[in-house]
Design a protein around this motif. Structure first.
Motif, PDB file in Angstrom:
ATOM      1  N   ALA A  61     -12.991  43.310 -14.429  1.00  0.00           N
ATOM      2  CA  ALA A  61     -12.144  42.146 -14.689  1.00  0.00           C
ATOM      3  C   ALA A  61     -12.721  40.893 -14.027  1.00  0.00           C
ATOM      4  O   ALA A  61     -12.705  39.802 -14.603  1.00  0.00           O
ATOM      5  N   LEU A  62     -13.249  41.059 -12.825  1.00  0.00           N
ATOM      6  CA  LEU A  62     -13.874  39.937 -12.125  1.00  0.00           C
ATOM      7  C   LEU A  62     -15.103  39.449 -12.885  1.00  0.00           C
ATOM      8  O   LEU A  62     -15.336  38.244 -13.012  1.00  0.00           O
ATOM      9  N   ARG A  63     -15.881  40.375 -13.402  1.00  0.00           N
ATOM     10  CA  ARG A  63     -17.070  40.005 -14.156  1.00  0.00           C
ATOM     11  C   ARG A  63     -16.699  39.181 -15.388  1.00  0.00           C
ATOM     12  O   ARG A  63     -17.406  38.242 -15.760  1.00  0.00           O
ATOM     13  N   GLU A  64     -15.562  39.501 -16.001  1.00  0.00           N
ATOM     14  CA  GLU A  64     -15.083  38.724 -17.159  1.00  0.00           C
ATOM     15  C   GLU A  64     -14.711  37.312 -16.740  1.00  0.00           C
ATOM     16  O   GLU A  64     -15.015  36.347 -17.439  1.00  0.00           O
ATOM     17  N   ARG A  65     -14.060  37.195 -15.579  1.00  0.00           N
ATOM     18  CA  ARG A  65     -13.604  35.881 -15.119  1.00  0.00           C
ATOM     19  C   ARG A  65     -14.743  35.020 -14.603  1.00  0.00           C
ATOM     20  O   ARG A  65     -14.696  33.787 -14.721  1.00  0.00           O
TER      21      ARG A  65
END
Length: 219
Positions: A61-65
């Motif tokens: 999820a962090l990589r997406e953000r």
């Protein structure tokens, strides 16, 4: 605008101690930030996330953000399968939570500037620390280095001056401790925790394993 590397710390454990935060805050080349600054233009940003509190799904999820951020996962103990899940989720590199605060800061700087993780101003975290966190003995770590270089059990035995049966026992222990029996998983694990493969020209394994951590994408 500051050229210091931005560092976002996620799930910093209470048992890490004040020394880490003090070292980080007093390193001029680093600057701690909040998540709202992740996507702002400027100096490189490294996210230091602590496992298992921060799991692979959270990393994804962090990589997406923040697709441009570098993600460094600090782990207490992890097997090959777990490290593989973090890598697939988008983690760029790994470091042992037990590493010295100064070494973790050096790793952050190297990762931010796309340098090999052993070329920072200070010595990078020793691969032995990561190996120990997995419960590996120094001899098992040596055997893992040979395996990651493609040596057979017989070749490993000859170079370590032990019996083939002893090497087989070490491989069984590696399988038990890392929870994987696949050679490619062991090779991936060796690279991710910074155990450099034995070079063909090495007559015997190094007593102290070469420093350096290998990133997943390149660590």
């Amino acid at each position: 605008m500051s050229d210091a590397v931005r560092v976002l710390i996620i799930n910093e454990p209470s048992d890490l101690g004040a020394a880490f935060r003090a070292t980080l805050e007093h390193t001029p080349a680093l600057r701690t930030v909040g998540e709202e600054e992740l996507r702002e233009p400027g100096a490189p940003c490294v996210v230091l996330a602590f496992a298992p509190e921060y799991d692979p799904a959270a990393v994804a999820a962090l990589r997406e953000r923040a697709p441009d951020a570098r993600i460094l996962v600090a782990f207490q103990a992890a097997d090959a399968a777990e490290i593989g899940r973090f890598a697939s989720a988008g983690a760029d590199a790994f470091v042992a939570r037990c590493a010295a605060p100064r070494d973790i800061c050096t790793t952050i700087l190297a990762l931010a500037h796309d340098l090999p993780l052993h070329e920072g101003e200070a010595e990078a975290p020793a691969p032995e620390a990561a190996a120990e966190s997995l419960g590996l003995t120094p001899r098992e770590a040596e055997v893992l280095r040979f395996l990651s270089a493609g040596f057979s059990n017989k070749e490993v035995a000859r170079r370590l001056t032990v019996s083939v049966r002893t090497v087989e026992t070490h491989r069984l222990n590696l399988r038990r401790k890392t929870k994987t029996g696949r050679l490619k998983d062991l090779v991936q694990l060796a690279r991710q925790i910074g155990l450099a493969p034995v070079l063909e020209g090495e007559a015997r394994p190094l007593r102290r394993i070469n420093h350096g951590a290998h990133r997943i994408a390149s660590h």
